[in-house]
Enzyme design. Sequence first.
Site, short mmCIF file in Angstrom:
data_model
loop_
_atom_site.label_atom_id
_atom_site.label_comp_id
_atom_site.label_asym_id
_atom_site.label_seq_id
_atom_site.Cartn_x
_atom_site.Cartn_y
_atom_site.Cartn_z
N THR A 1 0.89 -1.16 0.00
CA THR A 1 0.00 0.00 0.00
C THR A 1 0.93 1.20 0.00
OG1 THR A 1 -1.78 -1.08 1.25
CG2 THR A 1 -1.66 1.30 1.41
N THR B 1 -0.79 0.66 6.61
CA THR B 1 -0.45 -0.40 5.66
C THR B 1 -0.28 -1.70 6.44
OG1 THR B 1 1.22 -1.21 4.10
CG2 THR B 1 2.00 0.26 5.83
N GLY B 2 -0.79 -2.78 5.88
CA GLY B 2 -0.68 -4.06 6.56
C GLY B 2 -1.84 -4.97 6.23
N ARG C 1 -13.03 -8.70 -2.51
CA ARG C 1 -12.53 -8.27 -1.20
C ARG C 1 -12.04 -6.82 -1.23
NH1 ARG C 1 -7.20 -6.43 0.79
NH2 ARG C 1 -7.14 -6.91 3.02
N VAL C 2 -12.39 -6.05 -0.20
CA VAL C 2 -11.91 -4.68 -0.02
C VAL C 2 -11.25 -4.59 1.35
CG1 VAL C 2 -12.55 -2.26 0.19
CG2 VAL C 2 -13.69 -3.71 -1.50
N GLY C 3 -10.06 -4.00 1.40
CA GLY C 3 -9.34 -3.88 2.65
C GLY C 3 -9.62 -2.57 3.38
N ASP C 4 -8.67 -2.17 4.20
CA ASP C 4 -8.87 -1.02 5.08
C ASP C 4 -8.66 0.32 4.41
OD1 ASP C 4 -6.05 -1.92 5.04
OD2 ASP C 4 -5.72 -0.21 6.36
N GLY D 1 -5.21 -5.73 6.16
CA GLY D 1 -6.33 -4.81 6.27
C GLY D 1 -7.46 -5.23 7.17
#
Length: 364
Positions: A230, A281-282, A258-261, A284
Amino acid sequence: MKRTAVPFTLLALAAVFACAPSPTPASRPTPAGRPTDVGGGMVAPPRWGMVIHGGAGAMTPQSVPPERQAEYRAALTRALMAGHAVLAGGGTSLDAVEAAINVMEDDPLFNAGRGAVITADGRIELDAAVMDGATLRAGAVAGLHTVRNPIDLARAVMERSPHVMMIGEGAEAFARQQGLAMVDESYFMTPARRAQWERMRQQDSVRADSAARAGRTSGYAVPDERKWGTVGAVALDQHGNLAAGTSTGGMMMKRFGRVGDVPIIGAGTYANNRSCAVSATGHGEFFIRNTVAHSICALMEYGGLPLRTAADSIVMRQLVAQGGEGGVIAMDRQGNWTMPFNSTGMYRGRVGADGRPEVAIFRE
């Protein structure tokens, strides 16, 4: 005058974290105005500047060849200086954040824009978000396939629409309506990412076969190589305003939309002049569950914690206790900054009013 009550849980957390020992060398106090390294924080004097990251993960000095390390350091420096040029000219923190992220979105070294990771279906799905600390306006986008610079669209959503988040085909239609740069999806796919995708697809095939023979329903797993990547930036301008932005290609081999943070305001991206600006970043899912970016700002605003203590309490304690890996960059309105991460490395850098960039990858 009526006083607003401070939530008990935040007061309790503040008391605990204020008394807790520092977990890492990067969070130890430093002499005023002198960071120990690029992973530390600035105590004084207050001044404008910016901090960026290019993703956290399992990178080590042994796993990243020296020539590739040099490429990352050069790319981070270019992004920093693009943002610094805006700030030095009296531009806004929003403009600086966007400029720095544009550089990283266009650089195939990073998992954002060109060079983004590939989904299990062989597609590109890009997410981004931006937030203005002065007004609390925010814009976010998810599931993009053809918008060249997702951070530009996130800002357009914030400034040119009544909404906060747009996704998929609707977001791309809005991008075309706004005249943003559009590209064919193949633009984002680099040979290195394609090779990585092919290798992981073969590994998943082997896992699926093994699971079937053992009577299990799935052999799909998510090794560390897929989790990270990210880009983000936070900035404080000469007017005293904060901003944060984040952009990503998500998780390699991700499935089912899928959607992350990153586009979740308060999870991967948050900015508020009353506290701080954060880009994460990481992994999510952990950052969403813990509303990481907002939690750091809340510990400052309601719990009275300094920036570094608030960030360490979430990244180095709360996430670690749950097995959530990654890091954040954060900056407050006094010009203090911090970059805690609990993974083995994080591409990161900062620059202040003096125009001298500092970049790092490992725990230096």
